[in-house]
Scaffold this motif. Structure first.
Motif, PDB file in Angstrom:
ATOM      1  N   ARG A 230       0.826  -1.222   0.000  1.00 18.98           N
ATOM      2  CA  ARG A 230       0.000   0.000   0.000  1.00 18.98           C
ATOM      3  C   ARG A 230       0.856   1.267   0.000  1.00 18.98           C
ATOM      4  O   ARG A 230       0.563   2.238   0.701  1.00 18.98           O
ATOM      5  CB  ARG A 230      -0.970  -0.009   1.177  1.00 18.98           C
ATOM      6  CG  ARG A 230      -1.966  -1.160   1.076  1.00 18.98           C
ATOM      7  CD  ARG A 230      -3.142  -0.971   1.991  1.00 18.98           C
ATOM      8  NE  ARG A 230      -4.133  -2.020   1.770  1.00 18.98           N
ATOM      9  CZ  ARG A 230      -5.359  -2.009   2.284  1.00 18.98           C
ATOM     10  NH1 ARG A 230      -5.732  -1.021   3.056  1.00 18.98           N
ATOM     11  NH2 ARG A 230      -6.195  -2.979   2.019  1.00 18.98           N
TER      12      ARG A 230
ATOM     13  N   ARG B 268      -1.024   5.756  -1.390  1.00 14.52           N
ATOM     14  CA  ARG B 268      -2.159   5.977  -0.496  1.00 14.52           C
ATOM     15  C   ARG B 268      -2.887   7.272  -0.861  1.00 14.52           C
ATOM     16  O   ARG B 268      -2.537   7.939  -1.831  1.00 14.52           O
ATOM     17  CB  ARG B 268      -1.656   6.035   0.957  1.00 14.52           C
ATOM     18  CG  ARG B 268      -0.910   4.761   1.389  1.00 14.52           C
ATOM     19  CD  ARG B 268      -0.453   4.849   2.824  1.00 14.52           C
ATOM     20  NE  ARG B 268       0.506   5.941   3.043  1.00 14.52           N
ATOM     21  CZ  ARG B 268       1.807   5.842   2.830  1.00 14.52           C
ATOM     22  NH1 ARG B 268       2.344   4.725   2.349  1.00 14.52           N
ATOM     23  NH2 ARG B 268       2.606   6.870   3.064  1.00 14.52           N
ATOM     24  N   ALA B 269      -3.889   7.611  -0.055  1.00 11.54           N
ATOM     25  CA  ALA B 269      -4.735   8.774  -0.351  1.00 11.54           C
ATOM     26  C   ALA B 269      -3.919  10.052  -0.506  1.00 11.54           C
ATOM     27  O   ALA B 269      -4.179  10.863  -1.405  1.00 11.54           O
ATOM     28  CB  ALA B 269      -5.784   8.943   0.755  1.00 11.54           C
ATOM     29  N   GLU B 270      -2.913  10.239   0.343  1.00 14.66           N
ATOM     30  CA  GLU B 270      -2.129  11.470   0.278  1.00 14.66           C
ATOM     31  C   GLU B 270      -1.332  11.566  -1.024  1.00 14.66           C
ATOM     32  O   GLU B 270      -1.037  12.671  -1.499  1.00 14.66           O
ATOM     33  CB  GLU B 270      -1.187  11.586   1.475  1.00 14.66           C
ATOM     34  CG  GLU B 270      -0.177  10.468   1.629  1.00 14.66           C
ATOM     35  CD  GLU B 270      -0.642   9.372   2.571  1.00 14.66           C
ATOM     36  OE1 GLU B 270       0.224   8.782   3.252  1.00 14.66           O
ATOM     37  OE2 GLU B 270      -1.856   9.112   2.620  1.00 14.66           O
ATOM     38  N   HIS B 271      -1.021  10.427  -1.618  1.00 14.54           N
ATOM     39  CA  HIS B 271      -0.293  10.443  -2.885  1.00 14.54           C
ATOM     40  C   HIS B 271      -1.215  10.772  -4.056  1.00 14.54           C
ATOM     41  O   HIS B 271      -0.868  11.554  -4.938  1.00 14.54           O
ATOM     42  CB  HIS B 271       0.394   9.098  -3.108  1.00 14.54           C
ATOM     43  CG  HIS B 271       1.373   8.760  -2.031  1.00 14.54           C
ATOM     44  ND1 HIS B 271       1.142   7.763  -1.104  1.00 14.54           N
ATOM     45  CD2 HIS B 271       2.571   9.305  -1.705  1.00 14.54           C
ATOM     46  CE1 HIS B 271       2.165   7.699  -0.273  1.00 14.54           C
ATOM     47  NE2 HIS B 271       3.038   8.623  -0.612  1.00 14.54           N
TER      48      HIS B 271
ATOM     49  N   ASP C 289      -3.208   1.260  -2.203  1.00 13.55           N
ATOM     50  CA  ASP C 289      -4.398   1.265  -1.354  1.00 13.55           C
ATOM     51  C   ASP C 289      -5.592   1.444  -2.293  1.00 13.55           C
ATOM     52  O   ASP C 289      -5.898   2.552  -2.720  1.00 13.55           O
ATOM     53  CB  ASP C 289      -4.322   2.407  -0.342  1.00 13.55           C
ATOM     54  CG  ASP C 289      -5.505   2.425   0.614  1.00 13.55           C
ATOM     55  OD1 ASP C 289      -6.570   1.864   0.284  1.00 13.55           O
ATOM     56  OD2 ASP C 289      -5.379   3.029   1.694  1.00 13.55           O
TER      57      ASP C 289
ATOM     58  N   ALA D  28      -8.332   3.927  -1.546  1.00 13.04           N
ATOM     59  CA  ALA D  28      -7.925   5.317  -1.772  1.00 13.04           C
ATOM     60  C   ALA D  28      -7.950   5.652  -3.260  1.00 13.04           C
ATOM     61  O   ALA D  28      -8.334   6.757  -3.650  1.00 13.04           O
ATOM     62  CB  ALA D  28      -6.532   5.553  -1.199  1.00 13.04           C
TER      63      ALA D  28
ATOM     64  N   GLU E 183      -5.895  -5.418  -5.811  1.00 11.47           N
ATOM     65  CA  GLU E 183      -5.607  -5.952  -4.478  1.00 11.47           C
ATOM     66  C   GLU E 183      -6.167  -7.353  -4.322  1.00 11.47           C
ATOM     67  O   GLU E 183      -5.516  -8.247  -3.779  1.00 11.47           O
ATOM     68  CB  GLU E 183      -6.196  -5.037  -3.396  1.00 11.47           C
ATOM     69  CG  GLU E 183      -5.270  -3.933  -2.947  1.00 11.47           C
ATOM     70  CD  GLU E 183      -5.749  -3.272  -1.672  1.00 11.47           C
ATOM     71  OE1 GLU E 183      -4.945  -3.209  -0.724  1.00 11.47           O
ATOM     72  OE2 GLU E 183      -6.900  -2.820  -1.599  1.00 11.47           O
TER      73      GLU E 183
END
Length: 342
Positions: free
Chosen positions: A216, A219-222, A242, A245, A264
């Motif tokens: 993962r 992620r969302a921040e990326h 993720d 995300a 996934e």
């Protein structure tokens, strides 16, 4: 000399003729065991080699092996073997990192072009008898030349992709903290920090290997750092992203689209939102598939098994620390690889 025993799972019923080509001259038996941990261990306890397929080779299995010299995988990915446990037992683990680089690079480039030219949507307009809308639909997207392609990891496959992308006039960037920057520059690609790659790229190609460290990784921040017009492409490993995300980023318009060969969970459940998204292209983990793939893979497995059973280093090893204490004779420079897409 006692017969050598290779244990595997019942995954093929052809007698292993391609694997046996390199094993000719060795007194070898290939024993098929059930793809269940306890039953497999019972059969493999006294094995000289493990041909791993269709079963997770866990620490319990590895610790129960009494004379195993090698665990050989017929894949690029090594996430089905407990590498740390094998290393502790000085058992080298081999994979086949270089048998289908060209196929995966071709598939990656296909997904890039199809997603940028909105091929599924354009075809749907024709089939829905909305021919006149196709040109107007594409007027909103710029041409490909001059856009930026960003790589996350820059091993063998992304390097092959960069060679394909260069004639299209794409600017290219890559994040890979494990590769010396001049090795990246040699491909006409700019080495850059991850955030720069995310923020500047029109396409993000994910090629990180499937290791515990990369689990993962995206992620969302990326996804929040990416352009709203960007397209995310993954032909590497599903677990490096993720997925929830990614789905949220697509649903909320934080990125424009995705083209995915890996997920996934494979196959995806019927309720996976990706299946119903018009801005997502999905293929069934087939990037490496071609007519040469299976024969080449099986022959390479046989070669690795034969080398180790003859007392020599294998051609590819993902845990080189195990080789140093394995007692095997070094006969050539070893190809030491970090993971699936190195």
């Amino acid at each position: 000399m006692a017969k050598l025993k290779i244990v595997t799972t019942p995954f093929q019923a052809d007698g292993y003729p391609l694997e046996r080509e390199a094993l000719a001259g060795l007194d070898v038996e290939i024993v098929e065991a059930p793809a269940e941990e306890s039953a497999f261990l019972a059969a493999a306890q006294d094995a000289d080699a493990i041909y791993a397929k269709g079963l997770k080779i866990t620490r319990r299995i590895i610790d129960g092996l009494t004379k195993c010299r090698v665990i050989t995988l017929g894949s690029v990915g090594v996430d089905s073997v407990d590498i740390a446990a094998a290393t502790e037992r000085n058992i080298p683990v081999t994979n086949i990192p270089d048998t289908f680089i060209e196929e995966v690079a071709d598939h990656t480039m296909t997904l890039l072009l199809a997603s940028w030219r909105r091929l599924p949507e354009s075809e749907r307009l024709v089939r829905d008898k909305r021919w006149g809308e196709g040109r107007r639909f594409l007027y909103q997207f710029p041409r490909l030349r001059g856009l930026t392609l960003g790589f996350i990891s820059f091993g063998r496959i992304p390097r092959a992709v960069s060679r394909r992308a260069a004639p299209f006039g794409l600017r290219m960037m890559a994040y890979d903290p494990f590769i010396e920057e001049f090795a990246v520059l040699d491909y006409g690609v700019e080495p850059a920090p991850l955030n720069d790659v995310l923020e500047q790229s029109d396409f993000i190609c994910m090629h990180a290997p499937g290791t515990p460290e990369s689990d993962r990784m995206m992620r969302a921040e990326h996804f929040a750092r990416m352009k709203k017009t960007a397209i995310f492409i993954n032909t590497g490993r599903g677990q490096t992203v993720d997925e929830a995300a990614l789905i949220e980023a697509l649903q909320q318009g934080k990125i424009a689209g995705a083209a995915l060969d890996v997920l996934e969970k494979e196959p995806p459940g019927d309720n996976n939102p990706l299946l119903s998204m018009d801005n997502v292209i999905l293929t069934a983990h087939v990037a490496s598939a071609s007519s040469r793939f299976d024969p080449a893979r099986k022959r390479r497995v046989g070669q690795e098994l034969a080398l180790v059973l003859k007392g020599k280093w294998p051609m590819s090893c993902v845990n080189p620390a195990a080789l140093e204490k394995s007692g095997l004779a070094r006969w050539q420079p070893i190809s030491i690889l970090r993971g699936p897409n190195s």
